[in-house]
Design a protein around this motif. Structure first.
Motif, PDB file in Angstrom:
ATOM      1  N   LEU A  45       0.831  -1.206   0.000  1.00 31.12           N
ATOM      2  CA  LEU A  45       0.000   0.000   0.000  1.00 31.12           C
ATOM      3  C   LEU A  45       0.865   1.256   0.000  1.00 31.12           C
ATOM      4  O   LEU A  45       0.610   2.210  -0.744  1.00 31.12           O
ATOM      5  CB  LEU A  45      -0.931  -0.016   1.220  1.00 31.12           C
ATOM      6  N   ALA A  46       1.913   1.258   0.819  1.00 24.76           N
ATOM      7  CA  ALA A  46       2.827   2.403   0.864  1.00 24.76           C
ATOM      8  C   ALA A  46       3.522   2.602  -0.479  1.00 24.76           C
ATOM      9  O   ALA A  46       3.736   3.743  -0.921  1.00 24.76           O
ATOM     10  CB  ALA A  46       3.849   2.209   1.977  1.00 24.76           C
ATOM     11  N   LEU A  47       3.894   1.499  -1.128  1.00 23.28           N
ATOM     12  CA  LEU A  47       4.498   1.577  -2.456  1.00 23.28           C
ATOM     13  C   LEU A  47       3.543   2.211  -3.452  1.00 23.28           C
ATOM     14  O   LEU A  47       3.914   3.108  -4.221  1.00 23.28           O
ATOM     15  CB  LEU A  47       4.870   0.177  -2.950  1.00 23.28           C
ATOM     16  N   GLN A  48       2.316   1.732  -3.452  1.00 27.65           N
ATOM     17  CA  GLN A  48       1.320   2.249  -4.388  1.00 27.65           C
ATOM     18  C   GLN A  48       1.048   3.734  -4.163  1.00 27.65           C
ATOM     19  O   GLN A  48       0.813   4.481  -5.120  1.00 27.65           O
ATOM     20  CB  GLN A  48       0.026   1.437  -4.259  1.00 27.65           C
ATOM     21  N   ASP A  49       1.106   4.157  -2.895  1.00 29.88           N
ATOM     22  CA  ASP A  49       0.810   5.548  -2.545  1.00 29.88           C
ATOM     23  C   ASP A  49       2.022   6.474  -2.615  1.00 29.88           C
ATOM     24  O   ASP A  49       1.903   7.670  -2.394  1.00 29.88           O
ATOM     25  CB  ASP A  49       0.248   5.618  -1.117  1.00 29.88           C
ATOM     26  N   LYS A  50       3.217   5.894  -2.846  1.00 30.93           N
ATOM     27  CA  LYS A  50       4.469   6.659  -2.846  1.00 30.93           C
ATOM     28  C   LYS A  50       4.741   7.328  -1.491  1.00 30.93           C
ATOM     29  O   LYS A  50       5.216   8.462  -1.399  1.00 30.93           O
ATOM     30  CB  LYS A  50       4.488   7.699  -3.962  1.00 30.93           C
ATOM     31  N   ALA A  51       4.419   6.594  -0.423  1.00 34.54           N
ATOM     32  CA  ALA A  51       4.715   7.078   0.928  1.00 34.54           C
ATOM     33  C   ALA A  51       6.206   6.935   1.197  1.00 34.54           C
ATOM     34  O   ALA A  51       6.922   6.238   0.486  1.00 34.54           O
ATOM     35  CB  ALA A  51       3.924   6.273   1.958  1.00 34.54           C
ATOM     36  N   ARG A  52       6.695   7.610   2.249  1.00 30.26           N
ATOM     37  CA  ARG A  52       8.082   7.476   2.693  1.00 30.26           C
ATOM     38  C   ARG A  52       8.127   6.378   3.743  1.00 30.26           C
ATOM     39  O   ARG A  52       7.556   6.525   4.830  1.00 30.26           O
ATOM     40  CB  ARG A  52       8.569   8.794   3.304  1.00 30.26           C
ATOM     41  N   VAL A  53       8.792   5.280   3.425  1.00 29.26           N
ATOM     42  CA  VAL A  53       8.920   4.156   4.354  1.00 29.26           C
ATOM     43  C   VAL A  53      10.264   4.246   5.054  1.00 29.26           C
ATOM     44  O   VAL A  53      11.303   4.374   4.404  1.00 29.26           O
ATOM     45  CB  VAL A  53       8.803   2.807   3.612  1.00 29.26           C
ATOM     46  N   HIS A  54      10.247   4.190   6.372  1.00 30.58           N
ATOM     47  CA  HIS A  54      11.482   4.143   7.152  1.00 30.58           C
ATOM     48  C   HIS A  54      11.742   2.686   7.509  1.00 30.58           C
ATOM     49  O   HIS A  54      11.019   2.091   8.315  1.00 30.58           O
ATOM     50  CB  HIS A  54      11.374   5.008   8.400  1.00 30.58           C
ATOM     51  N   ILE A  55      12.776   2.111   6.911  1.00 29.21           N
ATOM     52  CA  ILE A  55      13.087   0.691   7.074  1.00 29.21           C
ATOM     53  C   ILE A  55      13.658   0.448   8.459  1.00 29.21           C
ATOM     54  O   ILE A  55      14.628   1.077   8.873  1.00 29.21           O
ATOM     55  CB  ILE A  55      14.071   0.238   5.978  1.00 29.21           C
ATOM     56  N   ASP A  56      13.039  -0.513   9.173  1.00 26.95           N
ATOM     57  CA  ASP A  56      13.410  -0.769  10.560  1.00 26.95           C
ATOM     58  C   ASP A  56      14.419  -1.904  10.707  1.00 26.95           C
ATOM     59  O   ASP A  56      15.203  -1.916  11.652  1.00 26.95           O
ATOM     60  CB  ASP A  56      12.153  -1.104  11.371  1.00 26.95           C
ATOM     61  N   ASN A  57      14.405  -2.885   9.794  1.00 26.65           N
ATOM     62  CA  ASN A  57      15.258  -4.056   9.953  1.00 26.65           C
ATOM     63  C   ASN A  57      15.509  -4.705   8.594  1.00 26.65           C
ATOM     64  O   ASN A  57      14.857  -4.372   7.604  1.00 26.65           O
ATOM     65  CB  ASN A  57      14.628  -5.042  10.942  1.00 26.65           C
ATOM     66  N   LEU A  58      16.442  -5.638   8.542  1.00 29.69           N
ATOM     67  CA  LEU A  58      16.818  -6.262   7.269  1.00 29.69           C
ATOM     68  C   LEU A  58      15.711  -7.144   6.708  1.00 29.69           C
ATOM     69  O   LEU A  58      15.564  -7.248   5.478  1.00 29.69           O
ATOM     70  CB  LEU A  58      18.113  -7.053   7.433  1.00 29.69           C
ATOM     71  N   ASP A  59      14.922  -7.794   7.561  1.00 37.23           N
ATOM     72  CA  ASP A  59      13.798  -8.591   7.069  1.00 37.23           C
ATOM     73  C   ASP A  59      12.792  -7.701   6.329  1.00 37.23           C
ATOM     74  O   ASP A  59      12.253  -8.084   5.284  1.00 37.23           O
ATOM     75  CB  ASP A  59      13.091  -9.317   8.213  1.00 37.23           C
ATOM     76  N   GLU A  60      12.539  -6.535   6.880  1.00 36.48           N
ATOM     77  CA  GLU A  60      11.629  -5.590   6.230  1.00 36.48           C
ATOM     78  C   GLU A  60      12.186  -5.140   4.879  1.00 36.48           C
ATOM     79  O   GLU A  60      11.442  -5.023   3.901  1.00 36.48           O
ATOM     80  CB  GLU A  60      11.409  -4.390   7.148  1.00 36.48           C
ATOM     81  N   LEU A  61      13.478  -4.923   4.832  1.00 38.50           N
ATOM     82  CA  LEU A  61      14.121  -4.553   3.569  1.00 38.50           C
ATOM     83  C   LEU A  61      13.986  -5.681   2.551  1.00 38.50           C
ATOM     84  O   LEU A  61      13.721  -5.433   1.365  1.00 38.50           O
ATOM     85  CB  LEU A  61      15.592  -4.203   3.807  1.00 38.50           C
ATOM     86  N   ASP A  62      14.145  -6.924   3.001  1.00 38.42           N
ATOM     87  CA  ASP A  62      13.951  -8.077   2.106  1.00 38.42           C
ATOM     88  C   ASP A  62      12.541  -8.076   1.518  1.00 38.42           C
ATOM     89  O   ASP A  62      12.358  -8.282   0.311  1.00 38.42           O
ATOM     90  CB  ASP A  62      14.176  -9.396   2.864  1.00 38.42           C
ATOM     91  N   THR A  63      11.547  -7.852   2.375  1.00 40.35           N
ATOM     92  CA  THR A  63      10.153  -7.833   1.917  1.00 40.35           C
ATOM     93  C   THR A  63       9.934  -6.718   0.904  1.00 40.35           C
ATOM     94  O   THR A  63       9.291  -6.920  -0.130  1.00 40.35           O
ATOM     95  CB  THR A  63       9.198  -7.658   3.112  1.00 40.35           C
TER      96      THR A  63
END
Length: 201
Positions: A100-118
């Motif tokens: 959803l954040a990708l589709q909306d072009k929101a600013r995502v603050h990456i918290d951990n490497l697993d999240e970055l993988d996703t």
């Protein structure tokens, strides 16, 4: 007046919101930063106080919506905040939240490497999408000696690993750094975390 309002309250306790004072405080806080850093912009934390009246007031004053969950993200969107005005923090973002954040072009603050993988997996599946990201920095502060509970550690190398992966990914742009400490809000703590993040940048 307030007395008459409180006397009519059927319960033992209530919150009284002074929107005008809230807005005056926000403007004064912002002005203190803009005196030295004119490009400063505030983000309003939905987690801290999710009352829709305050959220819409903050956005009307030019604040980002700073959210930490899919529920808060959808609340911001329901209140009319466009994705480009949302800062998405938090340690637990589902794949659906990130899409959803990708589709909306929101600013995502990456918290951990697993999240970055996703996030990388989602981008690989949607090659037309791009996103600006921030990195949540887990810093060791000397002021009290307690680490943050959130973010990528510079000590272990996770922060630099994440930064390298973001820079190499053609669909991601590294757009900021972030840190979160809840145990110490002293001026000394803010000074130290600011100096550490400037050095990291």
């Amino acid at each position: 007046g307030w007395g008459r309002l409180l006397a009519q309250t059927p319960n033992d306790a209530c919150f009284v919101v002074d929107v005008a004072r809230f807005e005056d405080n926000a403007r004064a806080f912002l002005a203190s930063f803009q005196a030295r850093y004119p490009k400063t912009r505030l983000g309003y934390s939905y987690k801290t106080n999710p009352l829709p009246r305050l959220c819409t007031s903050a956005h009307a004053m030019g604040c980002y919506a700073e959210v930490v969950s899919g529920h808060e993200y959808r609340m911001a969107r329901a209140l009319g905040v466009p994705g480009t005005e949302i800062l998405f923090n938090g340690p637990v973002k589902t794949s659906a939240d990130l899409l959803l954040a990708l589709q909306d072009k929101a600013r995502v603050h990456i918290d951990n490497l697993d999240e970055l993988d996703t996030l990388c997996t989602l981008l690989d599946s949607h090659p037309q999408m791009e996103i600006a990201v921030g990195l949540r920095c887990n810093l060791e502060l000397q002021v009290k000696g307690f680490p943050s509970r959130f973010g990528l550690s510079a000590e272990t190398g996770d922060l630099h690993t994440a930064a390298d992966r973001v820079r190499r990914h053609r669909q991601m742009r590294l757009a900021g750094l972030h840190s979160h400490f809840s145990y110490d809000r002293s001026a000394a703590s803010f000074r130290e975390r600011t100096e550490l993040m400037i050095a990291l940048a």
